[in-house]
Design a protein around this motif. Structure first.
Motif, PDB file in Angstrom:
ATOM      1  N   GLY A  73     -16.160 -12.633  -0.939  1.00  0.00           N
ATOM      2  CA  GLY A  73     -17.589 -12.359  -0.881  1.00  0.00           C
ATOM      3  C   GLY A  73     -17.875 -10.978  -0.332  1.00  0.00           C
ATOM      4  O   GLY A  73     -18.980 -10.443  -0.516  1.00  0.00           O
ATOM      5  N   ALA A  74     -16.888 -10.365   0.317  1.00  0.00           N
ATOM      6  CA  ALA A  74     -17.058  -9.021   0.875  1.00  0.00           C
ATOM      7  C   ALA A  74     -17.382  -7.993  -0.206  1.00  0.00           C
ATOM      8  O   ALA A  74     -18.053  -6.990   0.072  1.00  0.00           O
ATOM      9  CB  ALA A  74     -15.781  -8.612   1.616  1.00  0.00           C
ATOM     10  N   TRP A  75     -16.918  -8.208  -1.433  1.00  0.00           N
ATOM     11  CA  TRP A  75     -17.200  -7.243  -2.510  1.00  0.00           C
ATOM     12  C   TRP A  75     -18.708  -7.134  -2.778  1.00  0.00           C
ATOM     13  O   TRP A  75     -19.218  -6.057  -3.032  1.00  0.00           O
ATOM     14  CB  TRP A  75     -16.476  -7.650  -3.781  1.00  0.00           C
ATOM     15  N   LEU A  76     -19.414  -8.256  -2.718  1.00  0.00           N
ATOM     16  CA  LEU A  76     -20.855  -8.219  -2.945  1.00  0.00           C
ATOM     17  C   LEU A  76     -21.564  -7.436  -1.851  1.00  0.00           C
ATOM     18  O   LEU A  76     -22.479  -6.652  -2.117  1.00  0.00           O
ATOM     19  CB  LEU A  76     -21.415  -9.646  -3.003  1.00  0.00           C
ATOM     20  N   ALA A  77     -21.137  -7.634  -0.609  1.00  0.00           N
ATOM     21  CA  ALA A  77     -21.752  -6.903   0.500  1.00  0.00           C
ATOM     22  C   ALA A  77     -21.455  -5.412   0.389  1.00  0.00           C
ATOM     23  O   ALA A  77     -22.344  -4.566   0.566  1.00  0.00           O
ATOM     24  CB  ALA A  77     -21.241  -7.452   1.833  1.00  0.00           C
ATOM     25  N   ALA A  78     -20.221  -5.081   0.072  1.00  0.00           N
ATOM     26  CA  ALA A  78     -19.838  -3.667   0.001  1.00  0.00           C
ATOM     27  C   ALA A  78     -20.559  -2.951  -1.137  1.00  0.00           C
ATOM     28  O   ALA A  78     -20.845  -1.748  -1.046  1.00  0.00           O
ATOM     29  CB  ALA A  78     -18.327  -3.553  -0.185  1.00  0.00           C
ATOM     30  N   ALA A  79     -20.887  -3.666  -2.213  1.00  0.00           N
ATOM     31  CA  ALA A  79     -21.538  -3.047  -3.370  1.00  0.00           C
ATOM     32  C   ALA A  79     -22.938  -2.535  -3.048  1.00  0.00           C
ATOM     33  O   ALA A  79     -23.495  -1.749  -3.817  1.00  0.00           O
ATOM     34  CB  ALA A  79     -21.605  -4.038  -4.531  1.00  0.00           C
ATOM     35  N   THR A  80     -23.506  -2.960  -1.916  1.00  0.00           N
ATOM     36  CA  THR A  80     -24.853  -2.485  -1.549  1.00  0.00           C
ATOM     37  C   THR A  80     -24.858  -1.013  -1.196  1.00  0.00           C
ATOM     38  O   THR A  80     -25.914  -0.369  -1.222  1.00  0.00           O
ATOM     39  CB  THR A  80     -25.392  -3.278  -0.346  1.00  0.00           C
ATOM     40  N   GLY A  81     -23.702  -0.458  -0.841  1.00  0.00           N
ATOM     41  CA  GLY A  81     -23.654   0.936  -0.421  1.00  0.00           C
ATOM     42  C   GLY A  81     -24.261   1.188   0.945  1.00  0.00           C
ATOM     43  O   GLY A  81     -24.483   2.337   1.329  1.00  0.00           O
ATOM     44  N   ARG A  82     -24.532   0.128   1.703  1.00  0.00           N
ATOM     45  CA  ARG A  82     -25.174   0.268   3.004  1.00  0.00           C
ATOM     46  C   ARG A  82     -24.222   0.040   4.169  1.00  0.00           C
ATOM     47  O   ARG A  82     -24.642   0.089   5.321  1.00  0.00           O
ATOM     48  CB  ARG A  82     -26.332  -0.739   3.138  1.00  0.00           C
ATOM     49  N   LEU A  83     -22.945  -0.210   3.891  1.00  0.00           N
ATOM     50  CA  LEU A  83     -22.040  -0.637   4.954  1.00  0.00           C
ATOM     51  C   LEU A  83     -20.882   0.330   5.162  1.00  0.00           C
ATOM     52  O   LEU A  83     -19.837  -0.045   5.691  1.00  0.00           O
ATOM     53  CB  LEU A  83     -21.513  -2.046   4.641  1.00  0.00           C
ATOM     54  N   GLY A  84     -21.058   1.566   4.762  1.00  0.00           N
ATOM     55  CA  GLY A  84     -20.017   2.569   4.990  1.00  0.00           C
ATOM     56  C   GLY A  84     -19.741   2.741   6.475  1.00  0.00           C
ATOM     57  O   GLY A  84     -20.652   2.771   7.299  1.00  0.00           O
ATOM     58  N   HIS A 143     -11.332 -12.600  11.770  1.00  0.00           N
ATOM     59  CA  HIS A 143     -12.791 -12.457  11.649  1.00  0.00           C
ATOM     60  C   HIS A 143     -13.212 -11.207  12.393  1.00  0.00           C
ATOM     61  O   HIS A 143     -12.537 -10.738  13.312  1.00  0.00           O
ATOM     62  CB  HIS A 143     -13.525 -13.696  12.181  1.00  0.00           C
ATOM     63  N   CYS A 144     -14.347 -10.658  11.979  1.00  0.00           N
ATOM     64  CA  CYS A 144     -14.757  -9.358  12.491  1.00  0.00           C
ATOM     65  C   CYS A 144     -16.279  -9.283  12.489  1.00  0.00           C
ATOM     66  O   CYS A 144     -16.940  -9.803  11.584  1.00  0.00           O
ATOM     67  CB  CYS A 144     -14.163  -8.249  11.616  1.00  0.00           C
ATOM     68  N   SER A 145     -16.844  -8.647  13.503  1.00  0.00           N
ATOM     69  CA  SER A 145     -18.282  -8.406  13.558  1.00  0.00           C
ATOM     70  C   SER A 145     -18.499  -6.922  13.766  1.00  0.00           C
ATOM     71  O   SER A 145     -18.080  -6.365  14.789  1.00  0.00           O
ATOM     72  CB  SER A 145     -18.920  -9.207  14.700  1.00  0.00           C
ATOM     73  N   ALA A 146     -19.132  -6.278  12.769  1.00  0.00           N
ATOM     74  CA  ALA A 146     -19.341  -4.831  12.831  1.00  0.00           C
ATOM     75  C   ALA A 146     -20.769  -4.527  12.427  1.00  0.00           C
ATOM     76  O   ALA A 146     -21.088  -4.469  11.236  1.00  0.00           O
ATOM     77  CB  ALA A 146     -18.349  -4.107  11.914  1.00  0.00           C
ATOM     78  N   GLY A 147     -21.649  -4.376  13.395  1.00  0.00           N
ATOM     79  CA  GLY A 147     -23.047  -4.078  13.107  1.00  0.00           C
ATOM     80  C   GLY A 147     -23.697  -5.213  12.341  1.00  0.00           C
ATOM     81  O   GLY A 147     -23.679  -6.367  12.779  1.00  0.00           O
ATOM     82  N   PRO A 148     -24.253  -4.933  11.170  1.00  0.00           N
ATOM     83  CA  PRO A 148     -24.940  -5.986  10.412  1.00  0.00           C
ATOM     84  C   PRO A 148     -24.014  -6.871   9.580  1.00  0.00           C
ATOM     85  O   PRO A 148     -24.482  -7.677   8.791  1.00  0.00           O
ATOM     86  CB  PRO A 148     -25.862  -5.179   9.487  1.00  0.00           C
ATOM     87  N   TRP A 149     -22.704  -6.687   9.738  1.00  0.00           N
ATOM     88  CA  TRP A 149     -21.749  -7.400   8.886  1.00  0.00           C
ATOM     89  C   TRP A 149     -20.829  -8.269   9.735  1.00  0.00           C
ATOM     90  O   TRP A 149     -20.116  -7.772  10.604  1.00  0.00           O
ATOM     91  CB  TRP A 149     -20.935  -6.382   8.090  1.00  0.00           C
ATOM     92  N   MET A 150     -20.861  -9.570   9.489  1.00  0.00           N
ATOM     93  CA  MET A 150     -19.900 -10.493  10.074  1.00  0.00           C
ATOM     94  C   MET A 150     -19.032 -11.032   8.945  1.00  0.00           C
ATOM     95  O   MET A 150     -19.559 -11.467   7.922  1.00  0.00           O
ATOM     96  CB  MET A 150     -20.601 -11.646  10.795  1.00  0.00           C
ATOM     97  N   SER A 151     -17.731 -10.987   9.134  1.00  0.00           N
ATOM     98  CA  SER A 151     -16.835 -11.386   8.049  1.00  0.00           C
ATOM     99  C   SER A 151     -15.705 -12.242   8.584  1.00  0.00           C
ATOM    100  O   SER A 151     -15.309 -12.134   9.743  1.00  0.00           O
ATOM    101  CB  SER A 151     -16.257 -10.144   7.348  1.00  0.00           C
ATOM    102  N   ALA A 152     -15.192 -13.104   7.710  1.00  0.00           N
ATOM    103  CA  ALA A 152     -14.016 -13.917   8.007  1.00  0.00           C
ATOM    104  C   ALA A 152     -13.067 -13.796   6.829  1.00  0.00           C
ATOM    105  O   ALA A 152     -13.487 -13.836   5.667  1.00  0.00           O
ATOM    106  CB  ALA A 152     -14.398 -15.375   8.236  1.00  0.00           C
TER     107      ALA A 152
END
Length: 376
Positions: free
Chosen positions: A144-155, A184-193
């Motif tokens: 699911g990380a690919w969808l989040a990264a495609a926003t171009g807002r998480l560089g 798992h990782c929490s970086a600003g507006p992005w939480m991922s597992a």
């Protein structure tokens, strides 16, 4: 998950600060690995339950809403949700824009297939980008990380990924770092597992935001295997050091109401059965269930009435009396308040039998009945 005692006094009230409400949006793509998304929602249901048990009926709750593949909200009554998702949607129903987006793993064969799914859902990606611009957050599991990264807002952010996705993701999004060695990782507006097994970490993080750190810790403890506690609980039970939850104040009161359902209500009698004062009993019901003992009795009586309306041919006055109401008019008013319809309307909608006038009882009294022919 073991169910703690429903007695409000069993656990002291907690006063940890509670953060802003959490409203989770769950997009339903054809490629969504739905089971992993539902697993996270089940964990959040557990967090909500803990909140109610600890803080009573007025405790804050985490909400969620299913969305279309284009990022548009689906009403809890939308027929496309089907019998599996509709009850979950109704339970998590919340008003307002989402605060978080859950991007579950994509059920695909390979990385090129992931790229194809992302390319086919440009509207969703744009909605996610808009949400990130407005302060919303994203949670991702695996691909699911690919969808989040495609926003171009998480560089500049970091993401937790399974090892088999790292090379392909780094090629596609070199501006995003990979949290190597972290599940798992929490970086600003992005939480991922990285893996679905780490959904608990995301649920705990959401609970900390929406319910407070104390309840997040309780959720983590309730979902984490603990052999020492298991052994201690077993030994305490064997030594009869743990009382049954049915021995709580609320449990004793409710058991009394259930046993004396058709008898006139008397607060003093219920309080005596619960071994507390009437004032204390009212407080326990208010804090634990959000209503009074009399309201609870009405709900129990209406539950019995629904069954009698469905499976018997007894008239309304007889059902009212069987449920503890001497006045049929009062029964009708209370039943309509609890169910949203009159007893007669409920019977017409739910009854398993034909209308009363189409049946006649066998005069031999053998418990059989035959249906009259049309026009008889």
């Amino acid at each position: 998950m073991a169910t703690p005692s429903t007695t409000p006094a069993a656990t002291p009230p907690l006063h940890a600060p509670v953060h802003a409400p959490v409203r989770l949006a769950v997009p339903l793509l054809a490629a969504t690995a739905l089971g992993h998304a539902l697993h996270l929602l089940e964990l959040l249901r557990g967090a909500n339950l803990l909140a109610r048990l600890r803080r009573g009926a007025q405790a804050p709750q985490i909400g969620w809403c299913f969305h279309t593949a284009d990022g548009l909200p689906l009403a809890a009554t939308d027929k496309t949700l089907g019998p599996l998702l509709a009850p979950m949607a109704q339970e998590g129903h919340c008003e307002g824009a989402p605060t978080h987006w859950l991007l579950a793993p994509l059920h695909t064969a390979d990385i090129p297939s992931i790229r194809s799914v992302v390319a086919a859902h440009g509207l969703l990606v744009r909605r996610l980008a808009l949400g990130l611009d407005q302060g919303e957050q994203v949670l991702t599991l695996g691909s699911g990380a690919w969808l989040a990264a495609a926003t171009g807002r998480l560089g500049g952010a970091q993401v937790a990924l399974p090892w088999y996705y790292i090379a392909g993701f780094c090629n596609d999004h070199p501006d995003i770092g990979v949290a190597v060695g972290q599940q798992h990782c929490s970086a600003g507006p992005w939480m991922s597992a990285a893996m679905p097994q780490q959904a608990t970490a995301l649920a705990v993080a959401l609970a900390a935001q929406g319910l407070g750190h104390d309840l997040a810790q309780a959720l983590e403890a309730a979902t984490r295997p603990d052999p020492l506690r298991e052994q201690a609980a077993f030994e305490a039970q064997q030594a009869r050091q743990i009382r049954s939850t049915r021995d709580s104040t609320l449990a004793r009161a409710i058991a009394f109401l259930e046993k004396h359902l058709e008898q006139p209500y008397a607060l003093d009698a219920v309080a005596k059965a619960a071994a507390v004062s009437p004032r204390t009993l009212l407080r326990h019901f208010r804090e634990g269930l959000g209503h009074s003992p009399l309201d609870h009795l009405h709900a129990l009586r209406c539950a019995r009435a629904r069954v009698l309306l469905e499976i018997t041919l007894e008239g309304i006055p007889g059902i009212a009396q069987a449920c503890g109401y001497q006045d049929p008019a009062a029964f009708r008013r209370i039943f309509q308040r609890h169910t949203g319809m009159t007893p007669q309307a409920y019977r017409q909608r739910q009854s398993l039998r034909a209308p009363r006038q189409r049946w006649r009882v066998n005069p031999a009294g053998l418990g059989t009945a035959e249906k009259k022919p049309p026009g008889a």
